[in-house]
Every structure is written in C-alpha cells, then in structure tokens.
Write a protein that holds these residues in place. Structure first.
Motif, PDB file in Angstrom:
ATOM      1  N   SER A  35       0.919  -1.298  -0.023  1.00  0.00           N
ATOM      2  CA  SER A  35       0.112  -0.099  -0.091  1.00  0.00           C
ATOM      3  C   SER A  35       0.843   1.259  -0.048  1.00  0.00           C
ATOM      4  N   THR A  36       2.144   1.329   0.575  1.00  0.00           N
ATOM      5  CA  THR A  36       2.877   2.424   0.672  1.00  0.00           C
ATOM      6  C   THR A  36       3.465   2.562  -0.802  1.00  0.00           C
ATOM      7  N   ASP A  89       7.373  -4.398   6.495  1.00  0.00           N
ATOM      8  CA  ASP A  89       6.468  -4.677   7.651  1.00  0.00           C
ATOM      9  C   ASP A  89       7.219  -4.321   8.844  1.00  0.00           C
ATOM     10  N   LYS A 126       6.321   0.897  11.612  1.00  0.00           N
ATOM     11  CA  LYS A 126       7.088  -0.283  11.459  1.00  0.00           C
ATOM     12  C   LYS A 126       8.541  -0.315  12.084  1.00  0.00           C
TER      13      LYS A 126
HETATM   14  C1  5RP Z   1       5.103  -6.787   0.185  1.00  0.00           C
HETATM   15  C2  5RP Z   1       5.784  -6.157   1.299  1.00  0.00           C
HETATM   16  C3  5RP Z   1       5.406  -4.782   1.717  1.00  0.00           C
HETATM   17  O1  5RP Z   1       6.430  -3.898   1.577  1.00  0.00           O
HETATM   18  C4  5RP Z   1       5.231  -4.864   3.227  1.00  0.00           C
HETATM   19  O2  5RP Z   1       4.133  -5.643   3.426  1.00  0.00           O
HETATM   20  C5  5RP Z   1       4.510  -3.319   3.805  1.00  0.00           C
HETATM   21  O3  5RP Z   1       3.330  -3.146   3.094  1.00  0.00           O
HETATM   22  P1  5RP Z   1       2.569  -1.737   3.249  1.00  0.00           P
HETATM   23  O4  5RP Z   1       3.132  -0.552   2.577  1.00  0.00           O
HETATM   24  O5  5RP Z   1       0.992  -2.170   2.520  1.00  0.00           O
HETATM   25  O6  5RP Z   1       2.465  -1.730   4.693  1.00  0.00           O
HETATM   26  O7  5RP Z   1       6.815  -6.535   1.775  1.00  0.00           O
HETATM   27  O8  5RP Z   1       5.312  -8.263   0.242  1.00  0.00           O
END
Ligand code: 5RP
Length: 228
Positions: A35-36, A89, A126
């Motif tokens: 999403s980021t 994450d 994070k």
């Molecule tokens: C996808 C990833 C993403 O970078 C991670 O899950 C972070 O996601 P988000 O930006 O939605 O918080 O590793 O496989």
C-alpha cells in the motif's frame, strides 16, 4: 485550534512523496509492492519524472504502473539499478527488515539484490527494536509446508498457512506462504542464512542481506531520514 495526529495512511502518503527525491531520471528503477508503494507509484506517475523503465516486484505493481503509463521492463533487461524503493512490515536499527505482508517477498528480494541502494518507505509503526512481532512470511514449495511448519514449531514458533477468502494463497510464483508467529529475530543475518537453507524454503521474509540503506520514516513530526 485542535490538531489531530496524521493517520497511518497519511504517513504513507508523506513518505511516498518524499521517495521521489531518490528517483534518478533516465535510469531504471526497482519498485516494490504494497500500500505504501502504491502511493509511491501514484506519486511517480504524476511527478513528471521520466525514468528509463521500472523493474517490478509483483504482478500487482506491474498492473498499477502500466495503468498509469509508467514503462515496466523485465528484470532480464537490466544488470544493475541504482535504486530500489519498497515498503516493509518491520525495520530494525540496522536496516534489517521483515517483508512479505503483501506476499511479494521473493521477487522483492530478487529485484533488491540487483540494486545499489534499498530505500525503505514506511510509517513510524514499522520501526522496531527487534524483528519478530509481525508474523514472518516465508514462501515455501507446497509439498514442504508441513515439514517447514514443524521446524518452526521446534523453535517455539507457530507457522500458519496464509489463506485469502478461505482459499490457500498462491504466490505470483505458484508457491504457498507460511506466516510465523512467536519469533524474536535479534541476529537477522544468521536467521536469514539458516532458514534459507531449509529444503523447500523459497524465500524467508527477513531482508538482512538485502537490507535498507535508507529508511524514510513517516512520523507525526514529518519524514525522518534514517541512514544505515
Ligand atoms: C509486500 C511487502 C510490503 O512492502 C510490506 O508488506 C509493507 O506493506 P504496506 O506498505 O502495505 O504496509 O513486503 O510483500
């Protein structure tokens, strides 16, 4: 006048915008998933910055970039990229990360390995002292799933097969994913080395060898730039 704290979504938008400063015009760019990163892709598409092409880490990011007119090239066409931009994450004080919440960890690690610098974009939630609170994604060849789960159990952790809408998730690479709870990963390099050797493991979601060199962290006070 009362001021409300920015939401997680707003912090993601903030760091996505800040990441544009790391894009090198006229070069290939590695692009992650999540999403980021989606916000980064949107920002890039509207920035007017012309890149030679994006190397994508997932079918989802490829579709989004193509729909916005960003040229996507196959990794096979590119030897090195100076920059790879992706979310995480979890990220620890050494720039080691847990990744794979979006199920794209294998291609993310492959593309990141061909980039000189990993720029992590993440909201402040994070940033952790020790990796492991977020369930660790591990991509596994389906026939090896029970044995890999047993190995984690022997370490005192619990591995759960990821499912979406009641169906076992199948990755872009046709494999399955275990999400592992109950880990505390203080030596990320050794952990990544060890689990990567287990027969049937395609990719472990610890990114220590492919760590971030920079993290743009979205905080209520603004974007903090952490350099590792
Ligand atoms: C996808 C990833 C993403 O970078 C991670 O899950 C972070 O996601 P988000 O930006 O939605 O918080 O590793 O496989």
């Amino acid at each position: 006048m009362s001021q409300t704290a920015p939401t997680q979504d707003e912090l993601k938008t903030l760091v996505a915008q800040a990441a544009l400063a790391y894009v090198v015009p006229g070069e290939y760019l590695g692009v992650g998933t999540g999403s980021t990163v989606n916000k980064f892709i949107d920002a890039l598409a509207h920035s007017g910055i012309a890149i030679k092409g994006a190397v994508s880490s997932s079918l989802a990011s490829t579709e989004r970039m193509q729909s916005l007119g960003i040229p996507v090239v196959d990794l096979a066409m590119v030897e090195r990229m100076s920059v790879y931009i992706d979310g995480a994450d979890e990220i620890d004080p050494k720039g080691h990360m847990v990744k794979g919440g979006g199920a794209a960890l294998t291609r993310e690690k492959i593309v990141a390995a061909q980039a000189d610098r990993f720029i992590c974009i993440a909201d402040a939630s994070k940033n952790v002292a020790v990796l492991g609170a977020f369930p660790l994604p591990v991509e596994v060849i389906p026939m090896a799933v029970p044995e890999i789960a047993r190995r984690f159990k022997a370490m005192g952790a619990q591995a759960v097969l990821r499912a979406v809408n009641g169906q076992t998730l199948v990755t872009d690479n046709g494999q399955h994913l275990l999400d592992v709870k109950g880990l505390r990963i203080s030596d990320a390099l050794s952990f990544e080395n060890a689990v990567s050797q287990w027969p049937g493991v395609v990719t472990v979601g610890v990114f220590a060898h492919q760590r971030a060199q920079v993290c743009l962290l979205g905080t209520p006070q603004g974007v903090q730039t952490l350099v590792y």
